[in-house]
Design a protein around this motif. Structure first.
Motif, mmCIF file in Angstrom:
data_model
loop_
_atom_site.group_PDB
_atom_site.id
_atom_site.type_symbol
_atom_site.label_atom_id
_atom_site.label_comp_id
_atom_site.label_asym_id
_atom_site.label_seq_id
_atom_site.Cartn_x
_atom_site.Cartn_y
_atom_site.Cartn_z
ATOM 1 N N GLY A 1 -8.044 74.430 12.155
ATOM 2 C CA GLY A 1 -7.738 74.078 10.783
ATOM 3 C C GLY A 1 -7.623 75.284 9.875
ATOM 4 O O GLY A 1 -8.030 76.392 10.230
ATOM 5 N N PRO A 2 -7.085 75.109 8.653
ATOM 6 C CA PRO A 2 -6.905 76.221 7.728
ATOM 7 C C PRO A 2 -8.207 76.927 7.344
ATOM 8 O O PRO A 2 -8.203 78.091 6.964
ATOM 9 N N VAL B 1 1.312 66.978 6.091
ATOM 10 C CA VAL B 1 1.352 65.809 6.971
ATOM 11 C C VAL B 1 -0.080 65.366 7.280
ATOM 12 O O VAL B 1 -0.952 66.180 7.548
ATOM 13 N N ARG B 2 -0.313 64.056 7.246
ATOM 14 C CA ARG B 2 -1.666 63.547 7.486
ATOM 15 C C ARG B 2 -1.607 62.163 8.115
ATOM 16 O O ARG B 2 -0.545 61.566 8.234
ATOM 17 N N ASN C 1 -4.131 69.723 7.941
ATOM 18 C CA ASN C 1 -4.145 69.326 6.538
ATOM 19 C C ASN C 1 -5.523 69.664 5.954
ATOM 20 O O ASN C 1 -6.537 69.180 6.463
ATOM 21 N N PRO C 2 -5.607 70.487 4.907
ATOM 22 C CA PRO C 2 -6.918 70.914 4.390
ATOM 23 C C PRO C 2 -7.836 69.761 4.008
ATOM 24 O O PRO C 2 -9.049 69.827 4.250
ATOM 25 N N LYS D 1 -12.477 66.185 5.899
ATOM 26 C CA LYS D 1 -12.983 64.886 6.341
ATOM 27 C C LYS D 1 -13.500 64.950 7.772
ATOM 28 O O LYS D 1 -14.553 64.405 8.101
ATOM 29 N N LEU D 2 -12.744 65.613 8.645
ATOM 30 C CA LEU D 2 -13.126 65.690 10.051
ATOM 31 C C LEU D 2 -14.459 66.414 10.243
ATOM 32 O O LEU D 2 -15.176 66.154 11.205
ATOM 33 N N ARG D 3 -14.794 67.316 9.327
ATOM 34 C CA ARG D 3 -16.067 68.024 9.407
ATOM 35 C C ARG D 3 -17.233 67.169 8.916
ATOM 36 O O ARG D 3 -18.394 67.500 9.158
ATOM 37 N N SER D 4 -16.922 66.072 8.237
ATOM 38 C CA SER D 4 -17.959 65.217 7.667
ATOM 39 C C SER D 4 -18.511 64.256 8.709
ATOM 40 O O SER D 4 -17.754 63.514 9.349
#
Length: 386
Positions: free
Chosen positions: A166-167, A235-236, A341-342, A347-350
């Motif tokens: 990720g970014p 894109v998400r 997508n930032p 969210k994925l880290r949550s």
């Protein structure tokens, strides 16, 4: 005078020991400990020749790297649970010797990998139990006499293969393992269902072996968890894919499958024991699993994901994912979100969002098996009594 200097330089060059101008450097060592093997990866400044030997009394693996020297500030990685207990090295005139001290007798093999976008030249040494045994999850028969429905949950990438990044530096391999663990917890809470991971830590499992593990677990369903990435960071959304041997449902699906299928090149898989055709396509095996079962299960999971947030495409997509090519198990691949997508990376880290995703997938799986219960399972028995 110029001719004399040129002649002297040529004599000096040819008088040097053979290979002295081609000395490689050992830049780094990485260790990945899996339940049944330990992988040691040597990062090198260039291609080398090497020799591997297994010795006993005490047990150890000896690797001689020709015309190689370690960097001046060379250090060994921390060793955790695994087969390798200690590492040491000795510099000889024309080779560097690395010794891996072992706890017990093992099997060992080595192979070289060419540079790719993440790594330079690598030497991979795999140390494996001499009596390698893979755990098999039995479809237990409870007091009722019914067997469990088994779901194999595959966390994509791992070890040498970070997957998409990720970014803000989030590794796909990390978040998908966390989501996979949450999914296993939720499936195991369901009476009459049992789930198991194809990888339980940060190590790489070859694509073929992921399928083999699902088969050894006698799985009724195989689910591979990923986090998508694309060049456009806007894109998400989630996506669900099933195998297609007749072409991809979109250009993005085709691109994604090609990227995922290259994981074996990134993670490090020896192709020495495969024929040229297999090496070129990385697992081109015939697919005979029920396409209808895969579609229906994927549709139920996609419906569950729609309840959590945006989906990238409203319908199940198709692509030639190697990891889905199990000949006898309905299979799907889930792209939980776009890690590129930032906002979705955050969210994925949550952990809260990971739990939501896991619950949505588990709900879809349960809905599918309630409508399509395998024979001799508790859900099948409930269906006959309704």
């Amino acid at each position: 005078m110029l001719r004399l200097i040129t002649t002297y330089c040529l004599l000096l060059i040819f008088s040097l020991p053979l290979g002295a101008q081609e000395t490689a450097r050992l830049k780094n060592i990485r260790v990945w400990a899996a339940p049944d093997n330990t992988r040691v990866v040597f990062d090198l400044s260039g291609p080398i020749r090497h020799e591997l030997k297994l010795l006993s009394g005490p047990y150890r693996v000896v690797i001689d790297l020709e015309n190689t020297a370690p960097l001046a500030r060379f250090s060994y990685p921390a060793l955790r649970d695994g087969h390798v207990q200690e590492m040491r090295h000795g510099q000889h005139d024309d080779f560097l010797r690395i010794v891996l001290d072992l706890e017990q007798r093992v099997k060992a093999k080595s192979f070289l990998l060419k540079p790719n976008k993440h790594y330079g030249h690598r030497l991979v040494v795999d140390v494996t139990d001499e009596q390698q045994q893979q755990p098999v999850i039995k479809k237990r028969a409870p007091a009722t006499g019914y067997r469990d429905i088994v779901v194999a949950v595959d966390a994509g990438h791992g070890g040498e293969d970070p997957g998409a990044i990720g970014p803000h530096g989030t590794y796909e391999k990390t978040v998908v393992l966390q989501i996979a663990r949450e999914l296993v917890k939720r499936i195991n809470k369901e009476r009459g269902m049992k789930a198991a991971l194809t990888r339980t830590g940060d190590y790489y499992v070859p694509l073929r072996k992921r399928m083999e593990l699902a088969r050894r677990q006698q799985a009724d369903l195989f689910i591979s968890i990923h986090a998508d990435a694309f060049t456009n960071r806007q894109v998400r959304g989630s996506s669900v894919y099933i195998l297609s041997s007749r072409g991809a449902s979109s250009e993005h699906a085709r691109w994604l499958a090609a990227r995922e299928n290259a994981s074996d090149l990134m993670g490090g898989v020896s192709l020495d024991d495969k024929d040229n055709q297999l090496a070129s396509v990385l697992l081109d095996m015939s697919q005979t699993a029920s396409e209808e079962a895969s579609i229906e299960a994927a549709e139920k999971v996609l419906a569950g994901l729609k309840e959590v947030g945006k989906v990238h495409k409203p319908a199940v997509e198709y692509a030639a994912f190697a990891v889905l090519k199990s000949p006898d198990i309905p299979s799907m691949l889930i792209e939980t979100a776009f890690i590129s997508n930032p906002q979705e990376e955050k969210k994925l880290r949550s952990s809260a969002y990971q739990r939501k995703l896991a619950q949505a997938i588990a709900t879809g799986i349960k809905r599918y098996f309630q409508l399509n219960p395998p024979e001799n399972t508790l859900l099948a028995a409930r269906g006959t009594t309704n």
